[in-house]
Motif scaffolding. Structure first.
Motif, mmCIF file in Angstrom:
data_model
loop_
_atom_site.group_PDB
_atom_site.id
_atom_site.type_symbol
_atom_site.label_atom_id
_atom_site.label_comp_id
_atom_site.label_asym_id
_atom_site.label_seq_id
_atom_site.Cartn_x
_atom_site.Cartn_y
_atom_site.Cartn_z
ATOM 1 N N ILE A 8 36.458 37.541 38.456
ATOM 2 C CA ILE A 8 36.336 37.070 37.073
ATOM 3 C C ILE A 8 37.669 36.542 36.531
ATOM 4 C CG2 ILE A 8 34.374 38.568 36.571
ATOM 5 C CD1 ILE A 8 36.363 40.386 35.001
ATOM 6 N N GLY A 9 38.702 36.621 37.344
ATOM 7 C CA GLY A 9 40.008 36.129 36.939
ATOM 8 C C GLY A 9 41.037 36.437 37.995
ATOM 9 N N VAL A 22 40.969 39.570 39.951
ATOM 10 C CA VAL A 22 40.419 40.566 39.031
ATOM 11 C C VAL A 22 38.916 40.560 39.252
ATOM 12 C CG1 VAL A 22 40.131 41.267 36.629
ATOM 13 C CG2 VAL A 22 42.262 40.145 37.340
ATOM 14 N N LEU A 23 38.375 41.738 39.568
ATOM 15 C CA LEU A 23 36.955 41.845 39.897
ATOM 16 C C LEU A 23 36.103 42.307 38.730
ATOM 17 C CD1 LEU A 23 37.403 43.565 43.359
ATOM 18 C CD2 LEU A 23 37.198 41.113 42.865
ATOM 19 N N ILE A 31 41.089 47.530 34.476
ATOM 20 C CA ILE A 31 40.457 46.500 35.301
ATOM 21 C C ILE A 31 40.415 46.957 36.758
ATOM 22 C CG2 ILE A 31 41.020 44.507 33.858
ATOM 23 C CD1 ILE A 31 43.489 44.029 35.650
ATOM 24 N N ARG A 32 39.527 46.361 37.520
ATOM 25 C CA ARG A 32 39.499 46.554 38.972
ATOM 26 C C ARG A 32 40.002 45.261 39.592
ATOM 27 N NH1 ARG A 32 34.545 48.290 39.938
ATOM 28 N NH2 ARG A 32 35.245 50.434 39.886
ATOM 29 N N ASP A 39 40.395 47.582 47.038
ATOM 30 C CA ASP A 39 40.265 47.367 45.601
ATOM 31 C C ASP A 39 40.849 48.585 44.896
ATOM 32 O OD1 ASP A 39 38.863 45.152 46.392
ATOM 33 O OD2 ASP A 39 36.915 45.862 45.694
ATOM 34 N N PHE A 40 41.442 48.380 43.721
ATOM 35 C CA PHE A 40 41.978 49.496 42.961
ATOM 36 C C PHE A 40 41.924 49.176 41.477
ATOM 37 C CE2 PHE A 40 45.489 46.717 43.999
ATOM 38 C CZ PHE A 40 46.266 46.664 42.854
ATOM 39 N N GLU A 41 42.118 50.218 40.676
ATOM 40 C CA GLU A 41 42.081 50.071 39.227
ATOM 41 C C GLU A 41 43.499 50.092 38.670
ATOM 42 O OE1 GLU A 41 39.406 53.116 37.876
ATOM 43 O OE2 GLU A 41 37.755 52.256 39.036
#
Length: 96
Positions: A8-9, A22-23, A31-32, A39-41
């Motif tokens: 999404i970005g 950015v997922l 954000i994830r 993947d991480f936050e």
């Protein structure tokens, strides 16, 4: 292997220009993102403090980014004011 998820970005590193996908916007400023191996936050405000920029067409993500950018600027201004007040107190103490 990391499961595929729509981007999404992208956060763009201030020096290298590396783009971190950015997922998802998880809520607040969390954000994830997709790292090299997993993947991480993380938090938008952390990215802003780190000098990253955001590239996105996602209305919610852009709104959250702008809100956190304004909050980070207000925090930076408040800290500068406090430091100036401390410097003024210190210089007044030296005059006595």
């Amino acid at each position: 292997m990391v499961e595929q998820q729509e981007m999404i970005g992208a956060l763009i590193h201030p020096v290298s220009g590396v783009r971190t996908p950015v997922l998802a916007l998880l809520g607040g400023d969390q954000i994830r993102v997709r790292g090299t191996y997993m993947d991480f936050e993380t938090h938008l405000r952390s990215a802003i403090r780190g000098g990253y920029t955001l590239e996105s067409n996602n209305h919610d993500l852009l709104g959250a980014w702008d809100k956190q950018r304004q909050a980070a600027e207000a925090e930076r201004f408040r800290i500068q004011q406090e430091l100036q007040e401390l410097a003024n107190l210190h210089s007044e103490g030296l005059k006595k």
